[in-house]
Write a protein that holds these residues in place. Structure first.
Motif, PDB file in Angstrom:
ATOM      1  N   ALA A   1       0.854  -1.185   0.000  1.00 31.32           N
ATOM      2  CA  ALA A   1       0.000   0.000   0.000  1.00 31.32           C
ATOM      3  C   ALA A   1       0.888   1.234   0.000  1.00 31.32           C
ATOM      4  O   ALA A   1       1.971   1.238   0.598  1.00 31.32           O
ATOM      5  CB  ALA A   1      -0.911   0.003   1.225  1.00 31.32           C
ATOM      6  N   GLY A   2       0.451   2.290  -0.665  1.00 34.40           N
ATOM      7  CA  GLY A   2       1.257   3.493  -0.775  1.00 34.40           C
ATOM      8  C   GLY A   2       0.620   4.700  -0.116  1.00 34.40           C
ATOM      9  O   GLY A   2      -0.607   4.792   0.003  1.00 34.40           O
ATOM     10  N   ARG A   3       1.469   5.619   0.318  1.00 29.77           N
ATOM     11  CA  ARG A   3       1.020   6.911   0.845  1.00 29.77           C
ATOM     12  C   ARG A   3       1.913   7.997   0.269  1.00 29.77           C
ATOM     13  O   ARG A   3       3.141   7.890   0.336  1.00 29.77           O
ATOM     14  CB  ARG A   3       1.107   6.952   2.374  1.00 29.77           C
ATOM     15  N   LEU A   4       1.311   9.019  -0.309  1.00 28.68           N
ATOM     16  CA  LEU A   4       2.066  10.165  -0.807  1.00 28.68           C
ATOM     17  C   LEU A   4       2.141  11.169   0.338  1.00 28.68           C
ATOM     18  O   LEU A   4       1.131  11.746   0.745  1.00 28.68           O
ATOM     19  CB  LEU A   4       1.383  10.770  -2.028  1.00 28.68           C
ATOM     20  N   LEU A   5       3.342  11.378   0.871  1.00 30.64           N
ATOM     21  CA  LEU A   5       3.525  12.207   2.054  1.00 30.64           C
ATOM     22  C   LEU A   5       3.846  13.656   1.718  1.00 30.64           C
ATOM     23  O   LEU A   5       3.668  14.539   2.560  1.00 30.64           O
ATOM     24  CB  LEU A   5       4.659  11.628   2.911  1.00 30.64           C
ATOM     25  N   TYR A   6       4.310  13.891   0.505  1.00 34.13           N
ATOM     26  CA  TYR A   6       4.691  15.253   0.123  1.00 34.13           C
ATOM     27  C   TYR A   6       4.702  15.333  -1.392  1.00 34.13           C
ATOM     28  O   TYR A   6       5.173  14.420  -2.073  1.00 34.13           O
ATOM     29  CB  TYR A   6       6.086  15.584   0.671  1.00 34.13           C
ATOM     30  N   GLU A   7       4.189  16.446  -1.915  1.00 33.82           N
ATOM     31  CA  GLU A   7       4.227  16.709  -3.361  1.00 33.82           C
ATOM     32  C   GLU A   7       4.224  18.213  -3.558  1.00 33.82           C
ATOM     33  O   GLU A   7       3.299  18.902  -3.123  1.00 33.82           O
ATOM     34  CB  GLU A   7       3.022  16.085  -4.063  1.00 33.82           C
ATOM     35  N   ASP A   8       5.264  18.722  -4.187  1.00 34.57           N
ATOM     36  CA  ASP A   8       5.362  20.154  -4.425  1.00 34.57           C
ATOM     37  C   ASP A   8       6.400  20.385  -5.518  1.00 34.57           C
ATOM     38  O   ASP A   8       7.073  19.443  -5.950  1.00 34.57           O
ATOM     39  CB  ASP A   8       5.754  20.886  -3.135  1.00 34.57           C
ATOM     40  N   ALA A   9       6.511  21.629  -5.949  1.00 30.71           N
ATOM     41  CA  ALA A   9       7.480  21.958  -7.000  1.00 30.71           C
ATOM     42  C   ALA A   9       8.243  23.222  -6.656  1.00 30.71           C
ATOM     43  O   ALA A   9       8.222  24.200  -7.397  1.00 30.71           O
ATOM     44  CB  ALA A   9       6.775  22.095  -8.344  1.00 30.71           C
ATOM     45  N   PRO A  10       8.959  23.238  -5.517  1.00 27.78           N
ATOM     46  CA  PRO A  10       9.803  24.395  -5.225  1.00 27.78           C
ATOM     47  C   PRO A  10      10.910  24.497  -6.257  1.00 27.78           C
ATOM     48  O   PRO A  10      11.397  23.494  -6.766  1.00 27.78           O
ATOM     49  CB  PRO A  10      10.374  24.064  -3.837  1.00 27.78           C
ATOM     50  N   TYR A  11      11.266  25.689  -6.581  1.00 23.81           N
ATOM     51  CA  TYR A  11      12.308  25.926  -7.584  1.00 23.81           C
ATOM     52  C   TYR A  11      11.908  25.403  -8.963  1.00 23.81           C
ATOM     53  O   TYR A  11      12.757  25.225  -9.842  1.00 23.81           O
ATOM     54  CB  TYR A  11      13.649  25.297  -7.160  1.00 23.81           C
ATOM     55  N   GLY A  12      10.621  25.125  -9.158  1.00 18.52           N
ATOM     56  CA  GLY A  12      10.148  24.656 -10.451  1.00 18.52           C
ATOM     57  C   GLY A  12      10.452  23.207 -10.756  1.00 18.52           C
ATOM     58  O   GLY A  12      10.328  22.765 -11.896  1.00 18.52           O
ATOM     59  N   VAL A  13      10.834  22.426  -9.725  1.00 16.46           N
ATOM     60  CA  VAL A  13      11.172  21.011  -9.886  1.00 16.46           C
ATOM     61  C   VAL A  13      10.180  20.177  -9.066  1.00 16.46           C
ATOM     62  O   VAL A  13       9.912  20.487  -7.908  1.00 16.46           O
ATOM     63  CB  VAL A  13      12.612  20.720  -9.410  1.00 16.46           C
ATOM     64  N   GLY A  14       9.644  19.115  -9.657  1.00 16.82           N
ATOM     65  CA  GLY A  14       8.690  18.275  -8.963  1.00 16.82           C
ATOM     66  C   GLY A  14       9.368  17.381  -7.934  1.00 16.82           C
ATOM     67  O   GLY A  14      10.251  16.594  -8.284  1.00 16.82           O
ATOM     68  N   TYR A  15       8.969  17.521  -6.680  1.00 20.41           N
ATOM     69  CA  TYR A  15       9.508  16.695  -5.597  1.00 20.41           C
ATOM     70  C   TYR A  15       8.383  15.861  -4.992  1.00 20.41           C
ATOM     71  O   TYR A  15       7.282  16.382  -4.745  1.00 20.41           O
ATOM     72  CB  TYR A  15      10.127  17.558  -4.496  1.00 20.41           C
ATOM     73  N   PHE A  16       8.688  14.607  -4.705  1.00 18.45           N
ATOM     74  CA  PHE A  16       7.715  13.682  -4.138  1.00 18.45           C
ATOM     75  C   PHE A  16       8.345  12.914  -2.992  1.00 18.45           C
ATOM     76  O   PHE A  16       9.519  12.549  -3.053  1.00 18.45           O
ATOM     77  CB  PHE A  16       7.253  12.654  -5.187  1.00 18.45           C
ATOM     78  N   VAL A  17       7.553  12.665  -1.961  1.00 14.20           N
ATOM     79  CA  VAL A  17       7.942  11.750  -0.896  1.00 14.20           C
ATOM     80  C   VAL A  17       6.804  10.769  -0.707  1.00 14.20           C
ATOM     81  O   VAL A  17       5.640  11.179  -0.564  1.00 14.20           O
ATOM     82  CB  VAL A  17       8.228  12.473   0.426  1.00 14.20           C
ATOM     83  N   ALA A  18       7.113   9.489  -0.745  1.00  8.04           N
ATOM     84  CA  ALA A  18       6.090   8.453  -0.605  1.00  8.04           C
ATOM     85  C   ALA A  18       6.633   7.313   0.219  1.00  8.04           C
ATOM     86  O   ALA A  18       7.859   7.103   0.296  1.00  8.04           O
ATOM     87  CB  ALA A  18       5.641   7.950  -1.977  1.00  8.04           C
ATOM     88  N   ALA A  19       5.726   6.577   0.825  1.00  3.35           N
ATOM     89  CA  ALA A  19       6.082   5.382   1.590  1.00  3.35           C
ATOM     90  C   ALA A  19       5.207   4.234   1.131  1.00  3.35           C
ATOM     91  O   ALA A  19       3.985   4.382   1.027  1.00  3.35           O
ATOM     92  CB  ALA A  19       5.893   5.621   3.092  1.00  3.35           C
ATOM     93  N   TRP A  20       5.834   3.106   0.837  1.00  2.00           N
ATOM     94  CA  TRP A  20       5.129   1.876   0.458  1.00  2.00           C
ATOM     95  C   TRP A  20       5.423   0.815   1.500  1.00  2.00           C
ATOM     96  O   TRP A  20       6.575   0.595   1.876  1.00  2.00           O
ATOM     97  CB  TRP A  20       5.605   1.362  -0.904  1.00  2.00           C
ATOM     98  N   SER A  21       4.380   0.161   1.978  1.00  2.00           N
ATOM     99  CA  SER A  21       4.591  -0.894   2.965  1.00  2.00           C
ATOM    100  C   SER A  21       3.415  -1.875   2.928  1.00  2.00           C
ATOM    101  O   SER A  21       2.407  -1.601   2.296  1.00  2.00           O
ATOM    102  CB  SER A  21       4.741  -0.320   4.374  1.00  2.00           C
TER     103      SER A  21
END
Length: 235
Positions: free
Chosen positions: A215-235
């Motif tokens: 199962a997945g959870r998206l913990l963070y999604e943003d584009a500071p500095y115009g770059v897409g950043y993601f943080v996710a956890a799968w367990s």
């Protein structure tokens, strides 16, 4: 088999000493990374592999204890991938960022190794590498480093590209849903055009996760500095 995975962005600015006066701008991302790494530690793996972008050819291995430096960013700071003899080859920047994250996590005793995958590595090869990783131990965990498009705004490294936002949206959905098929469907040429360095590492994760029923959870999604950043956890 794969028991857990954490997905984190890999800009050196995640390291406060590198970010200097801009440290607070990525505080939320750092907190999310810490939470994702907590999921990895809780899975109690036998083997942890850090996967990140680097090079152009075949995947390159970095043994436990390999070191990296942020001297190229004007900071006298070195990191290591856990304990071990290491090797002569220095860690590429994305794996060095992972090393810094792991050094600031209450990590278990599993050996930590690194794997750099090139931008040109095709999806099938990435997936095959992931399957090999998943089969390498009874309990495998992955820390997957990679950024989304670098074309979200006119001030982004790759300038503004209208295709960037929908590309990143698809990545976010796939990571949040722990959807290997959606990650494998990411187009390598489109990713290259949008300067999305995470495509190959994410597709290694996709191969490793086949049949794992995570199962997945998206913990963070943003584009500071115009770059897409993601943080996710799968367990």
């Amino acid at each position: 088999m794969l028991v857990a995975a954490a997905v984190c962005p890999c800009p050196p600015l995640l390291v406060p000493a590198v970010a200097a006066g801009a440290t607070s701008e990525l505080d939320e991302a750092r907190t999310a990374c810490s939470d994702a790494l907590g999921v990895l530690a809780a899975s109690r793996p036998d083997r942890l592999v850090v996967v990140g972008p680097g090079g152009e050819g075949e995947p390159v291995w970095f043994p436990a204890g390999s070191g990296g430096s942020f001297a190229g960013y004007g900071v006298d700071l070195t990191v290591r991938l856990g304990d071990g003899p290491g090797g002569e080859r220095p860690l590429p920047a994305p794996l060095a960022v992972a090393g810094w994250l792991l050094e600031h996590t209450d990590w278990a005793d599993a050996p930590i190794e690194g794997l750099a995958v090139g931008e040109s590595l095709e999806a099938a090869r990435c997936a095959g590498t992931g399957r090999e990783l998943a089969a390498s131990a009874e309990r495998v965990a992955l820390l997957v480093m990679g950024d989304g498009s670098a074309c979200r705004t006119v001030k982004a490294p790759g300038y503004l590209d209208e295709r960037a936002e929908p590309f990143d949206a698809a990545v976010g959905r796939a990571l949040g849903a722990a959807d290997p098929e959606a990650l494998l469907a990411l187009d390598a040429e489109r990713a290259r055009e949008l300067r999305a360095a995470g495509r190959a590492p994410w597709q290694v994760l996709a191969g490793a996760a086949e049949g794992a029923d995570l199962a997945g959870r998206l913990l963070y999604e943003d584009a500071p500095y115009g770059v897409g950043y993601f943080v996710a956890a799968w367990s």
